[in-house]
Design an enzyme around this catalytic site. Structure first.
Site, PDB file in Angstrom:
ATOM      1  N   GLU A   1       0.580 -13.343   0.639  1.00  0.00           N
ATOM      2  CA  GLU A   1      -0.389 -13.466   1.732  1.00  0.00           C
ATOM      3  C   GLU A   1      -0.364 -14.911   2.188  1.00  0.00           C
ATOM      4  OE1 GLU A   1      -4.345 -12.016   0.713  1.00  0.00           O
ATOM      5  OE2 GLU A   1      -3.476 -10.330  -0.378  1.00  0.00           O
TER       6      GLU A   1
ATOM      7  N   GLU B   1      -5.232  -8.800  -6.880  1.00  0.00           N
ATOM      8  CA  GLU B   1      -6.459  -9.469  -7.334  1.00  0.00           C
ATOM      9  C   GLU B   1      -7.175  -8.722  -8.455  1.00  0.00           C
ATOM     10  OE1 GLU B   1      -7.476 -12.381  -6.631  1.00  0.00           O
ATOM     11  OE2 GLU B   1      -6.917 -12.939  -4.578  1.00  0.00           O
TER      12      GLU B   1
HETATM   13  C1  IPT Z   1      -7.149 -12.183  -0.463  1.00  0.00           C
HETATM   14  C2  IPT Z   1      -7.094 -10.701  -0.678  1.00  0.00           C
HETATM   15  O1  IPT Z   1      -5.983 -10.364  -1.453  1.00  0.00           O
HETATM   16  C3  IPT Z   1      -7.031  -9.936   0.583  1.00  0.00           C
HETATM   17  O2  IPT Z   1      -7.326  -8.588   0.285  1.00  0.00           O
HETATM   18  C4  IPT Z   1      -7.997 -10.474   1.574  1.00  0.00           C
HETATM   19  O3  IPT Z   1      -9.281 -10.389   1.071  1.00  0.00           O
HETATM   20  C5  IPT Z   1      -7.676 -11.897   1.827  1.00  0.00           C
HETATM   21  O4  IPT Z   1      -7.793 -12.619   0.658  1.00  0.00           O
HETATM   22  C6  IPT Z   1      -8.594 -12.550   2.807  1.00  0.00           C
HETATM   23  O5  IPT Z   1      -8.781 -11.852   3.969  1.00  0.00           O
HETATM   24  S1  IPT Z   1      -8.056 -12.829  -1.836  1.00  0.00           S
HETATM   25  C7  IPT Z   1      -8.732 -14.379  -1.412  1.00  0.00           C
HETATM   26  C8  IPT Z   1      -9.717 -14.768  -2.480  1.00  0.00           C
HETATM   27  C9  IPT Z   1      -7.685 -15.407  -1.324  1.00  0.00           C
END
Ligand code: IPT
Length: 955
Positions: free
Chosen positions: A482, A412
């Site tokens: 993710e 990010e």
């Molecule tokens: C995404 C992040 O990469 C991760 O660190 C964590 O924050 C996650 O989301 C949520 O728990 S960023 C999000 C804007 C999709």
């Protein structure tokens, strides 16, 4: 104005070039971990560095206490932790940080052991300090550094004294580096990883690079160890003894995450013998696929932050090992080290036990979204040296690990030339691994198209190659770096993702967000989350979104994930007695597994045995025949349970550990007889109606007693304490599901009794259940009948009006005052299951106490439902139903659960509240990602019918 070191964009001054990390060699080391003297100042006084002067530490001084190193001072009674997700907790004015900048001065006194060598050099190594450090030894300044989760070394030989040495370290909570470390986690300043003094003998290697490839066509490995000092490389098991720099090729067993074959080796230079563990493997992009040793791999991954509820990111070796063992036991085969390189010992464990690793650089500038990405360091050349420094410190430290298959630039950060510079440097230094970065959709710097939280439909389009985007990207493999946000109850929809990964070759799996809840152990709250330390701004319990609870107990989400990603798929036809065994490993055959069957009548095993299956290679499927069903009770519900378990102990689990299972239904069993015949009788005073062994309030039609046992408030219930996924993404403008539920008033439905009618068949109660200020309603009828002993309830629920939201649930709830703790049921278990999180729920007869039925989510919410219940016994009452409802039993009401903010708010009462749900809305992963998939939505259309029979408990 010249900025102080901690506020300039540079990576630091005075440290040595980065090099490979290794656990131990024959060179002397001195661990400097332990109790250090500590002083916290509220601001960074860069003028006064007297604490570091030689002689300062000679006497007692005011204002100094002690602290454990490694550790974070905010977890040791100095100041407090602060949680933000994306937002910087300080003004965005890079590279400047506030003057109010908690500053920890550390002093450590040590003596060299008597046998500390006199020759050579010595280096002082810091494995991790947040967010920056200035370092002095015996009054001499060594330099300073940023890059919290990266190693830094200083040459100190000339400064070491044979007697007492004093190390002084000044750590600022905020530095220019903080702009590069905006990961979604607690801000936890301190010296949180090891501090070590290492002897560097004359003739030792400054650095070395182990290249160990595997050619799957020939079965040969090629080993070459490059070192700046000439030496020899020996691998006794392979009979290898070659000079450094010289390749040797010979037959070997390859390393994979499934078969983590390591060879013990030694790199001997004139000054030092370094033990190596060599894993031969070749990572390559072939035909648009990530391959290892010639075969495409499928990531069944998790994102792992380093976290411990007491020590934060200071992890002990046992905890690291526990993480890897838990992952392996749950079939997880990959880790993304979100969002920084882990403690280096963790990667040794990944090599040893077998996990694919995406090693991610310590880099995130997410908070620049709040200012339209203006000033983003990754797109500002002044910061490029800092970015390159971070890339080099990661790659150089971790380059000799077989487990690391991809480098990730960070998380990010938006887009920018600094990222391209990092990518270019990494490719030039190490062409044996692939490159990952999610934040740039052009994929110009990467080898994989990676996304986070893409919904199922999007992922399917990408799988089919139907996504638009730059043409080069269409050639790339796809991963979800993710997905399946594991916050609170959930995530739902895992099975559907896995089906996509297994269907489309281009999809090479994903990494669940995330491994563990970052709840901090707290005396009043159990586990604390954002805001609990009075900090602002904060992002609440968004920091608790893991598959493990903070104490590392697996949550139902992990149990579900284990089932969904099991490496063997068992299916079949129960009545026909055929079983299909599909080997979903990428490399391993199934010879390490034993297959068993059992045959169950009404959830109880009546026979079992082993199932012989021939060799099944990776990707292959075999069919086997079950024995004839050993049936005894013709009325019983029957099924086969087929299991695959470890045939022998492994390094990560004992023999018998379950690798896969399936249940194959055979016969449904007899339907419940519906009791009837008893005629309702009104009391002489007209207050009560008696129907068999039940009494009702004649005015409201409410059930009051059954076989003399009090029953409270049995009625329709549609509310559930919203889950984190129901609460959705608070930063999005559109109202979340829970907001819409509350706005409509589903949490405070009003019940109106329209009729209480008796007839020869029984008692009929007609009601209208509706939210305030609305003309929507649920017409609800309760029909009661009895044979004198048993009591039948038939409920029908018919919506009126056009319901704009799905309902949380449709079911009954009732209270059992004074109920005991024991609960038994025949149905899904042993753990909780919701419509879209039910893969791991298996049909059987289960037993629990009320407390153990509750899933202790850090922020309390709907939990603990057992699915597909045929019968249940609680508080002396047995309820049976052919509609297979879901069951909860709690010592608090849904309203109390909804109001609770921490586990400790829930206080057990004397009444057990039971719910039986005919239908439920799914869970989804809307806390960061897609909501509930359409098949699992509970739309209020059409009539829902539900029947159950009450009787006195038997057991
Ligand atoms: C995404 C992040 O990469 C991760 O660190 C964590 O924050 C996650 O989301 C949520 O728990 S960023 C999000 C804007 C999709």
């Amino acid at each position: 104005m010249e900025l102080p070191h901690h506020e300039d964009v540079s990576p630091g001054t005075g440290s040595l070039p980065p090099r490979a990390w290794y656990a131990a060699s024959d060179a002397a080391t001195l661990c400097l971990n332990g109790r250090w003297r500590f002083r916290l100042s509220p601001a960074a006084d860069t003028e006064d560095e007297t604490f570091a002067a030689d002689g300062y530490d000679d006497g007692a001084r005011d204002g100094w206490g002690e602290i454990a190193v490694p550790g974070h001072w905010v977890l040791q009674g100095h100041g407090a932790p602060h949680y933000t997700n994306q937002l910087y907790p300080f003004p965005v004015d890079p590279p400047r940080v506030p003057t109010e900048n908690p500053t920890g001065d550390h002093l450590h006194t040590f003596e060299l052991p008597a046998d500390w060598p006199r020759d050579g050099e010595a280096v002082l190594r810091f494995d991790g300090v947040e967010s920056c450090a200035g370092v002095w030894l015996n009054g001499t300044e060594l330099g300073d550094f940023k890059g919290s989760r990266l190693p830094h070394e200083f040459a100190v030989g000339a400064l070491l004294r044979s007697g007492r040495n004093v190390l002084a370290v000044r750590v600022h909570q905020w530095s220019a580096g903080s702009y590069l470390e905006d990961q979604d986690q607690w801000w936890l300043p301190g010296i949180f990883r090891d501090v070590t003094l290492l002897h560097r003998p004359e003739g030792c290697a400054r650095d070395f690079f182990v290249h160990a490839g595997y050619d799957h066509r020939t079965g040969a490995g090629t080993l070459r160890v490059d070192s700046d000092v000439q030496g020899r490389v020996t691998v006794p098991e392979l009979g290898v003894d070659v000079p450094t720099g010289e390749p040797v090729t010979l037959p070997v067993e390859p390393w994979t995450a499934e078969t983590p074959r390591l060879y013990d080796a030694t790199l001997a230079t004139p000054g030092e013998r370094i033990p190596l563990r060599v894993g031969f493997r070749t990572v390559a992009l072939r035909d648009g696929r990530i391959t290892v040793n010639g075969r495409p791999i499928l990531f069944r991954g998790v994102n792992r932050h380093e976290f411990h509820p007491e020590t934060g990111r200071a992890l002990d070796p046992e905890t690291m090992r526990a993480d890897v063992l838990l992952m392996k036991r749950h079939h997880i085969n990959a880790v993304r080290t979100s969002h920084y390189p882990p403690h280096p010992a963790f990667l040794d464990l990944c090599d040893e036990l077998g996990l694919w690793v995406i090693d991610e650089c310590d880099l995130e500038t997410h908070g620049f979204t709040a200012v339209g990405w203006r000033g983003n360091p990754v797109d500002d050349d002044r910061w490029t040296p800092a970015l390159l420094d971070r890339a080099a410190r990661m790659v150089e430290r971790d380059k000799n690990h077989a487990s690391v298959v991809l480098w990730s630039l960070g998380n990010e950060c938006g887009t920018g030339s600094g990222l391209s510079a990092m990518a270019e440097w990494i490719r030039a230094r190490d062409d044996s691994r692939l490159l990952h970065y999610e934040g740039d959709r052009s994929c110009k710097d990467t080898d994989v198209y990676s996304r986070m939280y893409a919904d199922h439909a999007d992922v399917e389009r990408i799988g089919r190659g139907e996504d638009d985007g730059p043409p080069e990207r269409a050639q790339l493999p796809f991963i979800l770096c993710e997905y399946a946000h594991a916050m609170g109850n959930g995530p739902g929809g895992l099975s559907e993702y896995q089906r996509l990964f297994e269907t489309y070759d281009r999809l090479q799996g994903g990494f669940v967000w995330e491994w563990i809840d970052h709840g901090i152990a707290h005396p009043a709250y159990g586990f604390a989350y954002g805001g609990d330390f009075g900090e602002r701004p904060h992002d609440g319990n968004f920091v608790c979104d893991g598959l493990l609870f903070p104490d590392r107990t697996p949550s139902p989400g992990l149990v579900e994930y284990k089932k969904v990603i099991e490496p063997v798929r068992i299916d079949g036809d129960g009545p026909d007695g055929t079983v299909g065994i599909t080997n979903l490993h990428d490399f391993a055959d199934l010879s390490h597994l034993a297959l068993t069957w059992s045959f169950e009548e009404d959830g109880t095993t009546v026979a079992d045995g082993v199932l012989a299956v021939g060799p099944v290679g990776p990707g292959e499927r075999a069919e086997v025949k079950l024995p004839p069903p050993p049936r005894r009770d013709p009325d019983a519900e029957t099924q086969w349970t087929v299991r695959a378990v470890l045939a022998e102990d492994t390094a990560w689990a004992a023999r018998g550990h379950e690798a896969a299972w399936a249940q194959l239904p055979v016969e449904r069993g007899m339907m419940l007889p519906m009791p009837g015949g008893a005629v309702p009788v009104r009391d002489t005073d007209g207050r009560r109606i008696t129907l068999g062994a039940a009494t009702f309030d004649a005015r409201t039609g409410a059930l009051r007693t059954f076989h003399g046992r009090e029953i409270r408030e049995l009625r329709l219930d549609v509310w559930r304490a919203p889950t984190d996924n129901d609460n959705g993404m608070p930063w999005r403008p559109e109202p979340t599901l829970a907001t819409r539920w509350r706005a409509l008033g589903l949490d405070r439905m009003l019940h109106r009794v329209d009729a209480v009618e008796t007839s020869a068949e029984g008692l009929t109660v007609r009601t209208r259940v509706a939210p305030a200020a609305s003309d929507l309603a649920l017409r609800t009828e309760y029909l009661w009948a009895s044979n004198g002993i048993e009591l039948l309830l038939r409920m029908t629920v018919t919506p009126e009006g056009d319901w704009p939201v799905p309902l949380p649930r449709i079911g009954i709830r009732f209270g059992l005052p004074g109920a005991g703790d024991r609960v038994r049921w025949f149905g899904g278990g042993p753990g909780e299951a919701y419509p879209d999180t039910a893969a791991a729920s298996r049909i059987g007869v289960w037993e629990s106490d009320i407390a153990a039925l509750q899933t202790p989510y850090v922020r309390p919410q709907e939990n603990g439902a057992r699915a597909d219940v045929r019968w249940a016994e609680v508080g002396g009452v047995r309820v049976a139903s052919d509609d297979h409802p879901a069951l909860t039993a709690r010592r608090w009401t849904t309203e109390q659960l909804d109001a609770a903010r921490h586990r400790t708010d829930l206080v057990a009462g004397d009444t057990v509240w039971v719910s039986l749900d005919a239908a439920r809305h799914g869970i989804g992963s809307g806390s960061c990602g897609p909501g509930v998939l359409p098949p699992y939505e509970l739309r209020a259309t059409g009539t829902t019918s539900f029947a159950c029979v009450f009787s006195p408990a038997t057991g």
